[in-house]
Design a protein around this motif. Structure first.
Motif, PDB file in Angstrom:
ATOM      1  N   SER A  70       0.775  -1.284   0.022  1.00  0.00           N
ATOM      2  CA  SER A  70      -0.059   0.036   0.119  1.00  0.00           C
ATOM      3  C   SER A  70       0.882   1.276   0.045  1.00  0.00           C
ATOM      4  CB  SER A  70      -0.923   0.061   1.253  1.00  0.00           C
ATOM      5  OG  SER A  70      -1.876  -0.927   1.416  1.00  0.00           O
ATOM      6  N   GLY A  71       2.117   1.262   0.161  1.00  0.00           N
ATOM      7  CA  GLY A  71       3.101   2.265   0.030  1.00  0.00           C
ATOM      8  C   GLY A  71       3.958   2.500   1.142  1.00  0.00           C
ATOM      9  N   ILE A  72       4.000   1.783   1.911  1.00  0.00           N
ATOM     10  CA  ILE A  72       5.004   1.896   3.210  1.00  0.00           C
ATOM     11  C   ILE A  72       6.134   1.646   2.685  1.00  0.00           C
ATOM     12  CG2 ILE A  72       5.504   1.308   5.566  1.00  0.00           C
ATOM     13  CD1 ILE A  72       2.852   2.863   5.316  1.00  0.00           C
ATOM     14  N   ASP A  73       7.124   2.612   2.661  1.00  0.00           N
ATOM     15  CA  ASP A  73       8.391   2.204   2.055  1.00  0.00           C
ATOM     16  C   ASP A  73       9.648   1.621   3.276  1.00  0.00           C
ATOM     17  OD1 ASP A  73      10.943   2.405   1.042  1.00  0.00           O
ATOM     18  OD2 ASP A  73      10.871   4.447   0.107  1.00  0.00           O
ATOM     19  N   PRO A  74      10.042   0.576   3.138  1.00  0.00           N
ATOM     20  CA  PRO A  74      11.059   0.080   4.243  1.00  0.00           C
ATOM     21  C   PRO A  74      12.295   0.803   4.272  1.00  0.00           C
ATOM     22  CG  PRO A  74      10.140  -1.738   2.967  1.00  0.00           C
ATOM     23  CD  PRO A  74       9.744  -0.417   2.495  1.00  0.00           C
ATOM     24  N   LYS A  75      12.343   1.525   3.268  1.00  0.00           N
ATOM     25  CA  LYS A  75      13.805   2.472   3.249  1.00  0.00           C
ATOM     26  C   LYS A  75      13.450   4.033   4.044  1.00  0.00           C
ATOM     27  CE  LYS A  75      15.983   0.951  -0.962  1.00  0.00           C
ATOM     28  NZ  LYS A  75      14.858   0.697  -2.201  1.00  0.00           N
ATOM     29  N   ARG A  76      12.191   4.080   4.238  1.00  0.00           N
ATOM     30  CA  ARG A  76      11.754   5.503   4.992  1.00  0.00           C
ATOM     31  C   ARG A  76      11.190   5.359   6.137  1.00  0.00           C
ATOM     32  NH1 ARG A  76       8.559   9.165   0.776  1.00  0.00           N
ATOM     33  NH2 ARG A  76       7.673   7.163   0.129  1.00  0.00           N
ATOM     34  N   ALA A  77      10.260   4.378   6.249  1.00  0.00           N
ATOM     35  CA  ALA A  77       9.754   4.017   7.687  1.00  0.00           C
ATOM     36  C   ALA A  77      10.356   2.596   8.376  1.00  0.00           C
ATOM     37  CB  ALA A  77       8.330   3.915   7.398  1.00  0.00           C
ATOM     38  N   THR A  78      10.235   2.743   9.523  1.00  0.00           N
ATOM     39  CA  THR A  78      10.834   1.495  10.329  1.00  0.00           C
ATOM     40  C   THR A  78       9.673   0.534  10.473  1.00  0.00           C
ATOM     41  OG1 THR A  78      12.311   2.930  11.412  1.00  0.00           O
ATOM     42  CG2 THR A  78      11.852   0.837  12.431  1.00  0.00           C
ATOM     43  N   LEU A  79       9.679  -0.555  10.199  1.00  0.00           N
ATOM     44  CA  LEU A  79       8.439  -1.562  10.120  1.00  0.00           C
ATOM     45  C   LEU A  79       8.889  -2.520  11.232  1.00  0.00           C
ATOM     46  CD1 LEU A  79       5.896  -1.487   8.718  1.00  0.00           C
ATOM     47  CD2 LEU A  79       6.829  -3.078   6.804  1.00  0.00           C
ATOM     48  N   PHE A  80       8.087  -2.790  12.122  1.00  0.00           N
ATOM     49  CA  PHE A  80       8.711  -3.812  13.227  1.00  0.00           C
ATOM     50  C   PHE A  80       7.522  -4.497  13.876  1.00  0.00           C
ATOM     51  CE2 PHE A  80       7.493  -1.902  17.414  1.00  0.00           C
ATOM     52  CZ  PHE A  80       7.370  -0.555  17.250  1.00  0.00           C
ATOM     53  N   VAL A  81       7.753  -5.656  14.578  1.00  0.00           N
ATOM     54  CA  VAL A  81       6.975  -6.328  15.259  1.00  0.00           C
ATOM     55  C   VAL A  81       6.970  -6.300  16.893  1.00  0.00           C
ATOM     56  CG1 VAL A  81       6.092  -9.072  15.678  1.00  0.00           C
ATOM     57  CG2 VAL A  81       7.101  -8.309  13.267  1.00  0.00           C
ATOM     58  N   GLN A  82       5.862  -5.861  17.284  1.00  0.00           N
ATOM     59  CA  GLN A  82       5.625  -5.167  18.505  1.00  0.00           C
ATOM     60  C   GLN A  82       6.187  -6.431  19.727  1.00  0.00           C
ATOM     61  OE1 GLN A  82       1.650  -5.615  20.215  1.00  0.00           O
ATOM     62  NE2 GLN A  82       1.739  -3.873  21.458  1.00  0.00           N
ATOM     63  N   SER A  83       6.088  -7.697  19.494  1.00  0.00           N
ATOM     64  CA  SER A  83       6.514  -8.566  20.663  1.00  0.00           C
ATOM     65  C   SER A  83       7.927  -8.751  20.418  1.00  0.00           C
ATOM     66  CB  SER A  83       5.654 -10.255  20.331  1.00  0.00           C
ATOM     67  OG  SER A  83       6.253 -10.668  19.075  1.00  0.00           O
ATOM     68  N   HIS A  84       8.479  -8.511  19.213  1.00  0.00           N
ATOM     69  CA  HIS A  84       9.967  -8.675  19.443  1.00  0.00           C
ATOM     70  C   HIS A  84      11.022  -7.688  20.041  1.00  0.00           C
ATOM     71  CE1 HIS A  84       9.466 -10.778  15.256  1.00  0.00           C
ATOM     72  NE2 HIS A  84       8.694 -11.403  16.353  1.00  0.00           N
ATOM     73  N   ILE A  85      10.152  -6.631  20.626  1.00  0.00           N
ATOM     74  CA  ILE A  85      10.825  -5.558  21.227  1.00  0.00           C
ATOM     75  C   ILE A  85      10.460  -5.767  22.911  1.00  0.00           C
ATOM     76  CG2 ILE A  85      11.039  -2.977  21.545  1.00  0.00           C
ATOM     77  CD1 ILE A  85      11.335  -4.506  18.421  1.00  0.00           C
ATOM     78  N   PRO A  86      11.487  -6.285  23.623  1.00  0.00           N
ATOM     79  CA  PRO A  86      11.210  -6.581  25.013  1.00  0.00           C
ATOM     80  C   PRO A  86      10.715  -5.529  25.996  1.00  0.00           C
ATOM     81  CG  PRO A  86      13.324  -7.536  24.268  1.00  0.00           C
ATOM     82  CD  PRO A  86      12.692  -6.707  23.118  1.00  0.00           C
ATOM     83  N   GLN A  87      11.523  -4.355  25.657  1.00  0.00           N
ATOM     84  CA  GLN A  87      11.199  -3.023  26.221  1.00  0.00           C
ATOM     85  C   GLN A  87       9.790  -2.684  26.306  1.00  0.00           C
ATOM     86  OE1 GLN A  87      13.437  -3.358  23.861  1.00  0.00           O
ATOM     87  NE2 GLN A  87      15.474  -2.841  24.562  1.00  0.00           N
ATOM     88  N   HIS A  88       8.883  -3.008  25.326  1.00  0.00           N
ATOM     89  CA  HIS A  88       7.516  -2.591  25.371  1.00  0.00           C
ATOM     90  C   HIS A  88       6.763  -3.573  26.404  1.00  0.00           C
ATOM     91  CE1 HIS A  88       6.325  -0.888  21.438  1.00  0.00           C
ATOM     92  NE2 HIS A  88       7.675  -1.153  21.225  1.00  0.00           N
ATOM     93  N   TYR A  89       7.200  -4.574  26.839  1.00  0.00           N
ATOM     94  CA  TYR A  89       6.677  -5.290  27.994  1.00  0.00           C
ATOM     95  C   TYR A  89       6.869  -4.901  29.164  1.00  0.00           C
ATOM     96  CZ  TYR A  89       6.768  -9.476  24.569  1.00  0.00           C
ATOM     97  OH  TYR A  89       6.926 -10.251  23.589  1.00  0.00           O
ATOM     98  N   GLN A  90       8.339  -4.300  29.371  1.00  0.00           N
ATOM     99  CA  GLN A  90       8.997  -3.654  30.587  1.00  0.00           C
ATOM    100  C   GLN A  90       8.211  -2.518  30.964  1.00  0.00           C
ATOM    101  OE1 GLN A  90      12.976  -4.478  28.930  1.00  0.00           O
ATOM    102  NE2 GLN A  90      13.443  -4.763  30.833  1.00  0.00           N
ATOM    103  N   LEU A  91       8.182  -1.641  29.881  1.00  0.00           N
ATOM    104  CA  LEU A  91       7.319  -0.280  30.046  1.00  0.00           C
ATOM    105  C   LEU A  91       5.972  -0.395  30.424  1.00  0.00           C
ATOM    106  CD1 LEU A  91       7.852   2.654  30.227  1.00  0.00           C
ATOM    107  CD2 LEU A  91       7.210   2.928  28.148  1.00  0.00           C
ATOM    108  N   HIS A  92       5.370  -1.590  29.828  1.00  0.00           N
ATOM    109  CA  HIS A  92       3.935  -1.688  30.080  1.00  0.00           C
ATOM    110  C   HIS A  92       3.851  -1.999  31.621  1.00  0.00           C
ATOM    111  CE1 HIS A  92       0.615  -4.669  30.402  1.00  0.00           C
ATOM    112  NE2 HIS A  92      -0.085  -3.597  29.902  1.00  0.00           N
ATOM    113  N   LEU A  93       4.585  -2.597  32.089  1.00  0.00           N
ATOM    114  CA  LEU A  93       4.243  -3.145  33.581  1.00  0.00           C
ATOM    115  C   LEU A  93       4.489  -1.693  34.411  1.00  0.00           C
ATOM    116  CD1 LEU A  93       4.317  -5.739  35.870  1.00  0.00           C
ATOM    117  CD2 LEU A  93       6.666  -4.409  36.114  1.00  0.00           C
ATOM    118  N   LEU A  94       5.473  -0.824  34.076  1.00  0.00           N
ATOM    119  CA  LEU A  94       5.875   0.183  34.899  1.00  0.00           C
ATOM    120  C   LEU A  94       4.590   1.321  34.552  1.00  0.00           C
ATOM    121  CD1 LEU A  94       9.459   0.911  34.081  1.00  0.00           C
ATOM    122  CD2 LEU A  94       8.645  -0.542  36.106  1.00  0.00           C
TER     123      LEU A  94
END
Ligand code: ATP
Ligand code: MG
Length: 326
Positions: A70-94
């Motif tokens: 649909s036009g998201i360009d991986p060269k310009r935008a960062t595309l990631f998977v939420q569960s692969h970023i452990p810091q999300h779990y940590q900050l969620h608890l805090l």
């Protein structure tokens, strides 16, 4: 000067649909020009209302393909998977530690889900905490702007309240983000409820022309026009809302002919279906090219995960220092 940051996500509960295309992707794609954009696949949010994972990986992959086609360009935008970023779990608890339960219980989306799904006491902790996880996703990447659909506005308000409360207690640590909407804040599905992967009322970006013709043919039109001979009311017709998007060049004629009962709903829908098929053609073309390159999708996500981890760890460190957890 550093570019302002944009962040948003979508759940891998199925492939993307026209509601996504018009409600968020228009913004997601345009914002790539001038902002530092990160878009993520919210696979942790997947479990807020589901308790199986049979198709999860397939859907993660499907959503990534839909986004890039649909036009998201991986060269310009960062595309990631939420569960692969452990810091999300940590900050969620805090963040959960400073979030009053009343804020979450009063959230209209939560109340609606509980009553619609008839969950009562069996409602999951994760569903109640959906806005806390969403707040985490946003603030951990220091987002200035969050392009979302209208249904997510209550969650954004909770995010902003969490930020204010956190900063009130621990100092000026988190950035307060703003929501961004497109002109199509909430596209209705073929049954006139919000188009949603969960409601089975969606036209998917990857649907075939035959599927699109059949879905559009079954769309509910003007409830005040039971017969072709009756005059129509475009302003009350969901199909007309779609014509505004996909047949803008012929809109006045469509409205006039509908009001005079010169254009029947069947022909109107036929014309709409062809316009939607045409709009989706280039997206589907890119999809078929990407489907032949599964490694490319994996590489994009791995690279995006790495960047997201770096950005998330900076904020988490700041939060932990403010909370004297170092
Ligand atoms: P689910 O039914 O699993 O919740 P969904 O179709 O609602 O799926 P989400 O992944 O929850 O899709 O939503 C991703 C983003 O797309 C959100 O910002 C949401 O507001 C937006 N969005 C989803 N559906 C629509 C729609 N019909 N119109 C406008 N925006 C939409
Ligand atoms: Mg949703």
């Amino acid at each position: 000067m550093d570019k302002k940051k944009v962040l948003s996500g979508t759940r891998p509960t199925g492939p993307l649909h026209l509601g996504h295309l018009e409600g968020i992707l228009r913004n997601w794609v345009n914002l790539q020009e001038d902002y530092d954009c990160s878009y993520f696949i919210a696979d942790l949010h997947y479990f807020t209302d589901r308790s199986e994972a049979k198709h999860l990986q397939e859907f993660v992959y499907d959503v990534a393909i839909d986004l890039i086609s649909s036009g998201i360009d991986p060269k310009r935008a960062t595309l990631f998977v939420q569960s692969h970023i452990p810091q999300h779990y940590q900050l969620h608890l805090l963040l959960s530690m400073i979030t009053p339960v009343g804020w979450l219980e009063r959230c209209p989306t939560y109340k609606e889900q509980v009553s619609e799904m008839g969950l009562g006491d069996s409602v999951g902790y994760g569903m109640l905490g959906y806005p806390v996880l969403m707040a985490t996703d946003i603030v951990i990447h220091d987002a200035d702007f969050v392009p979302i659909g209208e249904d997510q506005l209550p969650h954004m308000e909770v995010t902003r309240e969490i930020v204010r409360r956190f900063n009130g207690i621990f100092g000026d640590v988190l950035k307060e983000p703003q929501a961004l909407l497109t002109p199509v804040r909430r596209l209705l599905g073929v049954d006139r409820r919000k188009m949603s992967k969960s409601y089975g009322n969606a036209i998917y970006l990857k649907d075939s022309p035959e599927q699109i013709r059949s879905l559009v043919a079954n769309m509910i039109t003007d409830p005040k026009r039971p017969r072709k001979e009756d005059v129509g009311h475009p302003d009350e017709c969901n199909v007309y809302t779609y014509q505004e998007i996909y047949n803008s060049g012929r809109l006045e004629e469509i409205a006039e002919d509908c009001r005079k009962a010169k254009l029947g709903c069947k022909e109107c829908k036929g014309e709409l279906a062809e316009a939607v098929i045409k709009k989706l053609e280039p997206i589907k073309e890119r999809r078929s090219q990407l489907e032949a390159k599964p490694d490319f999708i994996t590489d994009v996500l791995v690279a995006g995960d790495k960047k997201a981890k770096e950005s998330a760890s900076i904020t988490l460190k700041r939060v932990m220092e403010a909370m004297k957890l170092t």
